[in-house]
Design an enzyme around this catalytic site. Structure first.
Site, PDB file in Angstrom:
ATOM      1  N   SER A 149    -113.574  16.318-102.056  1.00 15.32           N
ATOM      2  CA  SER A 149    -114.393  17.300-102.755  1.00 15.32           C
ATOM      3  C   SER A 149    -114.898  18.372-101.808  1.00 15.32           C
ATOM      4  O   SER A 149    -115.296  18.075-100.672  1.00 15.32           O
ATOM      5  CB  SER A 149    -115.597  16.605-103.405  1.00 15.32           C
ATOM      6  OG  SER A 149    -116.511  17.566-103.889  1.00 15.32           O
ATOM      7  N   TYR A 168    -123.095  11.443-103.587  1.00 18.62           N
ATOM      8  CA  TYR A 168    -121.690  11.798-103.817  1.00 18.62           C
ATOM      9  C   TYR A 168    -121.120  12.590-102.637  1.00 18.62           C
ATOM     10  O   TYR A 168    -120.050  12.276-102.115  1.00 18.62           O
ATOM     11  CB  TYR A 168    -121.575  12.617-105.102  1.00 18.62           C
ATOM     12  CG  TYR A 168    -120.165  13.098-105.407  1.00 18.62           C
ATOM     13  CD1 TYR A 168    -119.252  12.266-106.033  1.00 18.62           C
ATOM     14  CD2 TYR A 168    -119.770  14.388-105.081  1.00 18.62           C
ATOM     15  CE1 TYR A 168    -117.977  12.706-106.317  1.00 18.62           C
ATOM     16  CE2 TYR A 168    -118.496  14.840-105.358  1.00 18.62           C
ATOM     17  CZ  TYR A 168    -117.597  13.999-105.978  1.00 18.62           C
ATOM     18  OH  TYR A 168    -116.312  14.437-106.251  1.00 18.62           O
ATOM     19  N   LYS A 172    -118.107  11.474 -99.977  1.00 17.89           N
ATOM     20  CA  LYS A 172    -116.873  12.246 -99.828  1.00 17.89           C
ATOM     21  C   LYS A 172    -116.692  12.726 -98.384  1.00 17.89           C
ATOM     22  O   LYS A 172    -115.569  12.783 -97.878  1.00 17.89           O
ATOM     23  CB  LYS A 172    -116.872  13.426-100.797  1.00 17.89           C
ATOM     24  CG  LYS A 172    -116.647  13.031-102.246  1.00 17.89           C
ATOM     25  CD  LYS A 172    -115.277  12.391-102.435  1.00 17.89           C
ATOM     26  CE  LYS A 172    -114.950  12.183-103.905  1.00 17.89           C
ATOM     27  NZ  LYS A 172    -113.608  11.606-104.118  1.00 17.89           N
TER      28      LYS A 172
END
Length: 276
Positions: A149, A168, A172
């Site tokens: 991402s 998140y 990543k």
């Protein structure tokens, strides 16, 4: 003819990979999902009869090892391309949208989100890589792609001014490092691995979340027009996958084939937190 395995193929980008790749009759396409029966039903509804589904869970290395054994039987022991797409974006949108200092009072929820995000997004791809590695070694293309991402890029987030999506983004960023270290391990064997951002993709996120992300990313690209479709994303990703070489192994690239996570021409940006 090429053999593709898509880990995390139940919906969104993973399912789009199944659709796009199986449209080429020369491809052998196998999807890995926690509940393959549901995907098989959708494939039948969509008239996609050439995709094979196998059970496998990103959070369970034993199930991934078993999936690799089953896939080996289906494809004759060799896989050309391994795409690791499954990810955890977060079950608590309120926590996702908070900045680090706004998380005071949400410590236990944050710990839960961090633990799950790291397990699925950082450890899961490593488990999947190791499980399928013998098949990739026997393949011709010898390419592994981990869907990452643009939210993991520190410079990009600084430009955009986005402090939210802590768990998140951290998970990543962690998997990008896992990819870089795996690349060092596998390069002598001629196996290339890449961390790839798919763009801000319209999948399962709420309308309000997408509006928020579209506005937030204008700090990075003032003319950003918003999310792209899964079809647009996969088409762009496949160009990058086709073109990246062993010399680029371990890199973190966007769906545009560079380190520009966001485009002003409607091609998207780094994927929004929790909405793969």
């Amino acid at each position: 003819m090429a053999t593709w395995v898509i880990v995390g193929a139940s919906r969104g980008l993973g399912y789009e990979y199944l659709k796009t790749l199986s449209a080429n009759p020369s491809n052998t396409v196998v999807g890995i999902a926690r509940t393959p029966a549901n995907v098989t039903k959708q494939l039948s509804t969509d008239g996609l009869t050439k995709v094979k589904m196998v059970q496998g869970d990103m959070d369970d290395y034993k199930s991934l090892n078993a999936a690799a054994e089953e896939v080996s039987k289906l494809v004759g022991g060799a896989v050309d391309y391994l795409i690791i797409n499954g990810a955890y974006g977060g079950n608590n949108e309120e926590i996702t949208m908070l900045s680090p200092t706004q998380l005071v009072g949400h410590e236990e929820q944050l710990r839960t989100e961090f633990n799950q995000a790291m397990s699925t997004n950082a450890l899961g791809p490593l488990f999947a890589t190791n499980a399928f590695l013998p098949l990739v070694r026997a393949g011709k293309a010898k390419k592994i792609v981990v869907i990452s991402s643009g939210m993991a890029d520190m410079d990009g987030m600084a430009m955009a001014g986005i402090a939210a999506s802590v768990a998140y983004s951290a998970s990543k960023a962690a998997v990008n490092l896992v990819v870089a270290k795996t690349a060092l391990d596998l390069k002598p064997d001629g196996i290339a691995i890449l961390a790839l951002s798919p763009g801000l993709v319209t999948t399962s996120g709420s309308d309000e979340a997408y509006k928020w992300m579209t506005q937030a990313f204008k700090g990075y690209e003032p003319n950003f027009k918003g999310p792209i479709t899964t079809e647009q994303s996969v088409k762009a990703q496949l160009k990058v996958i086709d073109n990246f070489t062993l010399e680029q192994t371990g890199q973190f690239l966007s769906h545009l084939g560079n380190k520009r996570w966001l485009s002003a021409n409607g091609e998207g940006d780094g994927v929004a937190p929790g909405f793969e």
